[in-house]
Scaffold this motif. Structure first.
Motif, PDB file in Angstrom:
ATOM      1  N   ILE A 189     -13.493  -0.102   9.029  1.00 20.89           N
ATOM      2  CA  ILE A 189     -14.600  -0.180   8.083  1.00 20.89           C
ATOM      3  C   ILE A 189     -14.033   0.011   6.687  1.00 20.89           C
ATOM      4  O   ILE A 189     -12.960   0.600   6.507  1.00 20.89           O
ATOM      5  CB  ILE A 189     -15.700   0.863   8.371  1.00 20.89           C
ATOM      6  CG1 ILE A 189     -15.137   2.287   8.262  1.00 20.89           C
ATOM      7  CG2 ILE A 189     -16.328   0.631   9.733  1.00 20.89           C
ATOM      8  CD1 ILE A 189     -16.205   3.375   8.390  1.00 20.89           C
ATOM      9  N   GLY A 190     -14.746  -0.470   5.699  1.00 19.94           N
ATOM     10  CA  GLY A 190     -14.295  -0.369   4.325  1.00 19.94           C
ATOM     11  C   GLY A 190     -14.881   0.831   3.615  1.00 19.94           C
ATOM     12  O   GLY A 190     -15.696   1.580   4.169  1.00 19.94           O
ATOM     13  N   PRO A 191     -14.494   1.047   2.353  1.00 17.08           N
ATOM     14  CA  PRO A 191     -14.972   2.205   1.588  1.00 17.08           C
ATOM     15  C   PRO A 191     -16.490   2.251   1.444  1.00 17.08           C
ATOM     16  O   PRO A 191     -17.080   3.336   1.462  1.00 17.08           O
ATOM     17  CB  PRO A 191     -14.288   2.018   0.226  1.00 17.08           C
ATOM     18  CG  PRO A 191     -13.066   1.213   0.502  1.00 17.08           C
ATOM     19  CD  PRO A 191     -13.464   0.282   1.613  1.00 17.08           C
ATOM     20  N   THR A 192     -17.131   1.085   1.291  1.00 15.79           N
ATOM     21  CA  THR A 192     -18.580   1.081   1.101  1.00 15.79           C
ATOM     22  C   THR A 192     -19.302   1.646   2.315  1.00 15.79           C
ATOM     23  O   THR A 192     -20.228   2.463   2.174  1.00 15.79           O
ATOM     24  CB  THR A 192     -19.078  -0.354   0.817  1.00 15.79           C
ATOM     25  OG1 THR A 192     -18.420  -0.861  -0.351  1.00 15.79           O
ATOM     26  CG2 THR A 192     -20.574  -0.365   0.602  1.00 15.79           C
ATOM     27  N   LEU A 223      -9.461  -5.954   1.328  1.00 17.76           N
ATOM     28  CA  LEU A 223      -8.432  -4.970   0.985  1.00 17.76           C
ATOM     29  C   LEU A 223      -8.554  -4.355  -0.403  1.00 17.76           C
ATOM     30  O   LEU A 223      -7.965  -3.308  -0.658  1.00 17.76           O
ATOM     31  CB  LEU A 223      -7.044  -5.613   1.111  1.00 17.76           C
ATOM     32  CG  LEU A 223      -6.669  -6.141   2.507  1.00 17.76           C
ATOM     33  CD1 LEU A 223      -5.234  -6.622   2.519  1.00 17.76           C
ATOM     34  CD2 LEU A 223      -6.890  -5.088   3.576  1.00 17.76           C
ATOM     35  N   ARG A 224      -9.292  -4.976  -1.300  1.00 16.07           N
ATOM     36  CA  ARG A 224      -9.316  -4.478  -2.677  1.00 16.07           C
ATOM     37  C   ARG A 224      -9.853  -3.045  -2.758  1.00 16.07           C
ATOM     38  O   ARG A 224      -9.300  -2.193  -3.463  1.00 16.07           O
ATOM     39  CB  ARG A 224     -10.153  -5.402  -3.561  1.00 16.07           C
ATOM     40  CG  ARG A 224     -10.043  -5.092  -5.049  1.00 16.07           C
ATOM     41  CD  ARG A 224     -10.890  -6.052  -5.872  1.00 16.07           C
ATOM     42  NE  ARG A 224     -10.422  -7.420  -5.742  1.00 16.07           N
ATOM     43  CZ  ARG A 224     -11.130  -8.417  -5.239  1.00 16.07           C
ATOM     44  NH1 ARG A 224     -12.352  -8.190  -4.767  1.00 16.07           N
ATOM     45  NH2 ARG A 224     -10.648  -9.638  -5.185  1.00 16.07           N
ATOM     46  N   ALA A 260       0.828  -1.200   0.000  1.00 23.40           N
ATOM     47  CA  ALA A 260       0.000   0.000   0.000  1.00 23.40           C
ATOM     48  C   ALA A 260       0.864   1.252   0.000  1.00 23.40           C
ATOM     49  O   ALA A 260       2.089   1.201   0.130  1.00 23.40           O
ATOM     50  CB  ALA A 260      -0.919  -0.007   1.217  1.00 23.40           C
ATOM     51  N   ASP A 261       0.218   2.379  -0.138  1.00 28.47           N
ATOM     52  CA  ASP A 261       0.895   3.669  -0.074  1.00 28.47           C
ATOM     53  C   ASP A 261       1.338   3.911   1.370  1.00 28.47           C
ATOM     54  O   ASP A 261       0.513   3.878   2.289  1.00 28.47           O
ATOM     55  CB  ASP A 261      -0.068   4.763  -0.520  1.00 28.47           C
ATOM     56  CG  ASP A 261       0.606   6.106  -0.739  1.00 28.47           C
ATOM     57  OD1 ASP A 261       1.679   6.332  -0.149  1.00 28.47           O
ATOM     58  OD2 ASP A 261       0.052   6.925  -1.492  1.00 28.47           O
ATOM     59  N   LEU A 292      -8.816   2.926  -3.678  1.00 31.77           N
ATOM     60  CA  LEU A 292      -8.836   4.339  -3.300  1.00 31.77           C
ATOM     61  C   LEU A 292      -7.423   4.878  -3.059  1.00 31.77           C
ATOM     62  O   LEU A 292      -7.103   6.002  -3.440  1.00 31.77           O
ATOM     63  CB  LEU A 292      -9.695   4.534  -2.049  1.00 31.77           C
ATOM     64  CG  LEU A 292     -11.191   4.249  -2.198  1.00 31.77           C
ATOM     65  CD1 LEU A 292     -11.902   4.540  -0.884  1.00 31.77           C
ATOM     66  CD2 LEU A 292     -11.800   5.066  -3.319  1.00 31.77           C
ATOM     67  N   ALA A 293      -6.570   4.057  -2.421  1.00 33.38           N
ATOM     68  CA  ALA A 293      -5.207   4.494  -2.139  1.00 33.38           C
ATOM     69  C   ALA A 293      -4.420   4.701  -3.430  1.00 33.38           C
ATOM     70  O   ALA A 293      -3.653   5.667  -3.554  1.00 33.38           O
ATOM     71  CB  ALA A 293      -4.496   3.474  -1.252  1.00 33.38           C
ATOM     72  N   ALA A 294      -4.593   3.812  -4.390  1.00 33.75           N
ATOM     73  CA  ALA A 294      -3.881   3.941  -5.660  1.00 33.75           C
ATOM     74  C   ALA A 294      -4.327   5.195  -6.412  1.00 33.75           C
ATOM     75  O   ALA A 294      -3.518   5.881  -7.042  1.00 33.75           O
ATOM     76  CB  ALA A 294      -4.104   2.700  -6.518  1.00 33.75           C
TER      77      ALA A 294
END
Length: 438
Positions: free
Chosen positions: A400-403, A355-356, A308-309, A361-363
């Motif tokens: 929590i995730g992006p959703t 993690l996807r 990751a970044d 979002l990080a990319a």
């Protein structure tokens, strides 16, 4: 005791699992798999049991707290002086402050701890775990394979030993825990998908560097970034991550550029009055990447599966979590009590599901672009409302995730916060205008 016949001896595995890399992901996977009955060879190319990763954010996100608890490391981390990684974040709208007297007891947190403390600690725990053989000075030099083409299956590794010899170790499962440039992945022919990082980064450690409330600070300067994380033994990690457009000027005077960048930060940490205890180190190119987390007889954890970044400080946490997901999915099968291929498929699905979205979002943000409209909405509202700030903490901690972070309810809440802010600002301007006219 009856000895097996030669044919039976040839079929006996040296180990159930061979893990290449005895850093965070590898050690955690070794401990958790051995506790589930697997015989594990944990290989580390370095011979020093105290070796550690130098270039790191030295922070473990709150999402990995349950893994630390399962590993039994929490008391040792507390004793070693690990610092709860509560944080505040600066934005153009002000500071995002999720922590306060009314929230401290409810918000989960992780730890900031230097890798010079953490790595030897978890490696020693792995070495003490029944069923784990820690083999220092052992480097993977190739894989043992059966079958050909798409049907090829990894059944072990070739290694060079600390005394200059060579050795073959057979196993049901080989785990690549050897970082973003994974040799295990290279030998298996499992490529990584790269994502360009539009920032470079440098960091240094300072002693006696006070920070407001004694908690971590991060600065979102669009596109530049910076953070200061208090760690064990009174040492604070200070990092700067500027846009790559600034790299030529930065390189002309690395030390001066680094210190000037920190001095210019809002509420800048007083680096001039602190003691710098390390060199300024960093990297000018640190791409993100991801690869398939499994192949026949093979799995990847930590940075070997996904890098990751570094600006988000999630690498240590994801290393520990991916090790736990692998052990939970394949533990019985790795010990010979189930279908390993089906178990690996379970791990791959969970790894991708967890993690996807974060990596996507990080990319996107790693291109060093300005905030997009949704980010502006969420960050500005978080700077104006404690509840939205706490919601952002849960996402930044990867709880929590992006959703869920960008759920309709969360977006609506942020919109209401900003609408109320604009109405209040208009009212204040009107009041000032009326006062001036009078």
């Amino acid at each position: 005791m009856t000895q097996p016949e030669p044919a039976e001896r040839a079929a006996i595995q040296d180990y159930d699992v061979v893990i290449g890399g005895a850093s965070l992901a590898g050690c955690a996977a070794a401990i958790l798999l051995a506790r589930r009955g697997a015989r594990v060879a944990l290989l580390e190319r370095r011979s020093d049991p105290e070796a550690y990763k130098v270039l790191c954010t030295h922070s473990i996100t709150a999402g990995a707290h349950p893994v630390l608890a399962e590993l039994g490391l929490l008391p040792a981390l507390e004793k070693a002086g690990a610092v709860p990684n509560k944080a505040r974040w600066h934005t153009r709208w002000g500071w995002i402050e999720p922590w306060g007297a009314e929230t401290d007891a409810r918000l989960p947190y992780g730890y900031n701890v230097r890798r010079s403390t953490l790595d030897p600690l978890i490696r020693a725990r792995a070495a003490q775990t029944p069923g784990v053989d820690l083999l220092l000075g052992h480097q993977v030099t190739g894989l043992l394979r059966e079958g050909a083409g798409g049907d090829a299956r990894t059944v072990g590794v070739r290694v060079s030993t600390r005394d200059g010899g060579e050795r073959e170790l057979r196993a049901r499962l080989v785990v690549g825990a050897d970082g973003k440039d994974s040799a295990v992945a290279k030998f298996a022919g499992v490529p990584a998908k790269p994502y360009e990082n539009g920032r470079f980064g440098y960091l240094a450690h300072f002693r006696n560097l006070p920070l407001r409330d004694g908690i971590s600070h991060a600065w979102f300067l669009e596109p530049d970034m910076a953070y200061a994380f208090p760690n064990d033994d009174g040492v604070t990690v200070v990092a700067v991550l500027p846009d790559k457009k600034r790299l030529p000027a930065f390189r002309e005077d690395l030390e001066g550029s680094f210190l000037d960048f920190v001095r210019a930060l809002p509420e800048a940490p007083p680096v001039d009055s602190a003691e710098r205890v390390t060199k300024i180190i960093g990297t000018v190119d640190y791409p993100l990447h991801s690869r398939r987390p499994t192949a026949p007889g093979l799995a990847f954890v930590g940075d070997a599966a996904l890098t990751a970044d570094p600006l988000w400080g999630v690498g240590c946490g994801w290393a520990l979590q991916s090790a736990q997901w692998l052990a939970e999915a394949v533990g019985p099968a790795a010990a010979g009590r189930g279908d390993l291929d089906k178990a690996l498929a379970v791990y791959a699905r969970r790894h991708g599901r967890r993690l996807r979205g974060h990596q996507f979002l990080a990319a996107d943000f790693a291109t060093a672009r300005p905030f997009n409209p949704v980010e502006r909405l969420m960050f500005s509202a978080a700077a104006r409302d404690t509840a939205v700030a706490r919601h952002m903490h849960l996402f930044a901690s990867r709880l929590i995730g992006p959703t869920r972070f960008l759920s309709p309810v969360a977006v609506a809440k942020a919109s209401v916060v900003n609408l109320r802010h604009r109405r209040a600002a208009r009212g204040q301007r009107a009041a000032r205008a009326s006062s001036s006219a009078a």
